[in-house]
Motif scaffolding. Structure first.
Motif, short mmCIF file in Angstrom:
data_model
loop_
_atom_site.label_atom_id
_atom_site.label_comp_id
_atom_site.label_asym_id
_atom_site.label_seq_id
_atom_site.Cartn_x
_atom_site.Cartn_y
_atom_site.Cartn_z
N ARG A 46 0.82 -1.20 0.00
CA ARG A 46 0.00 0.00 0.00
C ARG A 46 0.86 1.26 0.00
N GLN A 47 0.42 2.24 -0.83
CA GLN A 47 1.16 3.48 -1.00
C GLN A 47 0.57 4.64 -0.21
N GLU A 48 -0.49 4.37 0.56
CA GLU A 48 -1.14 5.44 1.32
C GLU A 48 -1.80 4.85 2.56
N LEU A 52 -0.27 2.12 5.40
CA LEU A 52 0.82 2.53 4.53
C LEU A 52 2.00 1.57 4.69
N GLY A 53 2.53 1.08 3.56
CA GLY A 53 3.69 0.20 3.57
C GLY A 53 3.39 -1.24 3.92
N GLY A 131 4.67 2.87 -10.68
CA GLY A 131 4.07 3.58 -9.57
C GLY A 131 3.85 2.72 -8.33
N VAL A 132 4.42 1.53 -8.30
CA VAL A 132 4.24 0.64 -7.16
C VAL A 132 5.61 0.25 -6.64
N SER A 133 5.88 0.53 -5.35
CA SER A 133 7.19 0.21 -4.79
C SER A 133 7.30 -1.26 -4.43
#
Length: 248
Positions: A46-48, A52-53, A131-133
């Protein structure tokens, strides 16, 4: 007289306010790595907020004018490129408090998740990291603690996959056009476990059903005897479509 006065009606029971829902779609995307006998699930980070993370299933909120199925395919297209794909709706998860963004008061927004499960070919699946870590295939038994109630959704999806393999031709959706019976057996053992059936019984039962077509072509793999290549015959399967067929 006082005794003849009409009685006051009791106060009406206060009804809870109607819930205001946001609807999301979460995809349980499975793949079978038969080379290493692993059942894999696709997870993203998750980016938000919230979470998050933290790892979760690929998901999205449904947009205006978008159907649930379109949303499911959209999130698939954003995360993975694949040719062969089996997708079906799984279940709706909507327990109060499943999403920390929900307000504790009765006028807060509730978050529903309409889940889908997909089965894709591991060899053909190309992950998209734009756009995805974090995006990765996780062996099912090594799945971490996921955001929201996604561990529950993942468990439910796995049970559905097991059931589908037992009574439907879903495996042929993700196999190559031609395959050996050992290829098919390996897929089943990876999902259901090695003790579900021995190979000879599995082979005998499927060939008797009559919807596997022997192409007449043989392929050599290693030092063993050449193996026949088969093709799934959808027309021959039609008579079984609405019957309680058990493959294994």
């Amino acid at each position: 007289m006082a005794g003849n006065r009409p009685k006051k009606s009791a106060d009406p029971v206060t009804q809870p306010a109607l819930a205001d829902f946001k609807v999301g779609v979460d995809n349980v995307i499975f793949s079978v790595d038969t080379a290493q006998n692993r059942l894999l699930a696709l997870l993203v980070m998750r980016q938000e907020e919230p979470f998050l993370g933290q790892w979760c299933l690929p998901g999205t909120l449904v947009r205006q004018g978008e159907s649930l199925e379109d949303a499911a395919y959209r999130i698939l297209a954003e995360k993975i490129r694949v040719k062969n794909l089996y997708l079906e709706q799984l279940y709706t998860f909507g327990e109060p408090g499943r999403d920390p963004r929900e307000s504790p008061d009765s006028y807060g927004v509730r978050y529903l998740s309409v889940s889908y499960f997909a089965l894709v070919r591991f060899e053909d699946a190309e992950l998209i990291a734009n756009g995805v870590s974090g995006i990765a295939w996780y062996p099912l038994e090594q799945a971490p603690q996921l955001a929201f109630d996604h561990n529950q959704i993942l468990k439910y999806g796995y049970q559905r996959l097991r059931n589908k393999l037992e009574y439907s031709p879903v495996a042929f959706e993700v196999l190559p056009d031609v395959f050996t019976l050992n290829d098919l057996y390996q897929l089943y053992t990876t999902v259901l476990g090695e003790n579900f059936s021995d190979y000879s019984n599995f082979r005998s039962r499927l060939l008797k059903l009559g919807f596997l077509h022997d192409t007449g072509i043989k392929v050599s793999r290693g030092a063993g005897r050449p193996a026949s290549l088969y093709r799934f015959d959808a027309n021959a399967f039609t008579p079984f479509k609405d019957k309680p067929l058990v493959f294994i």
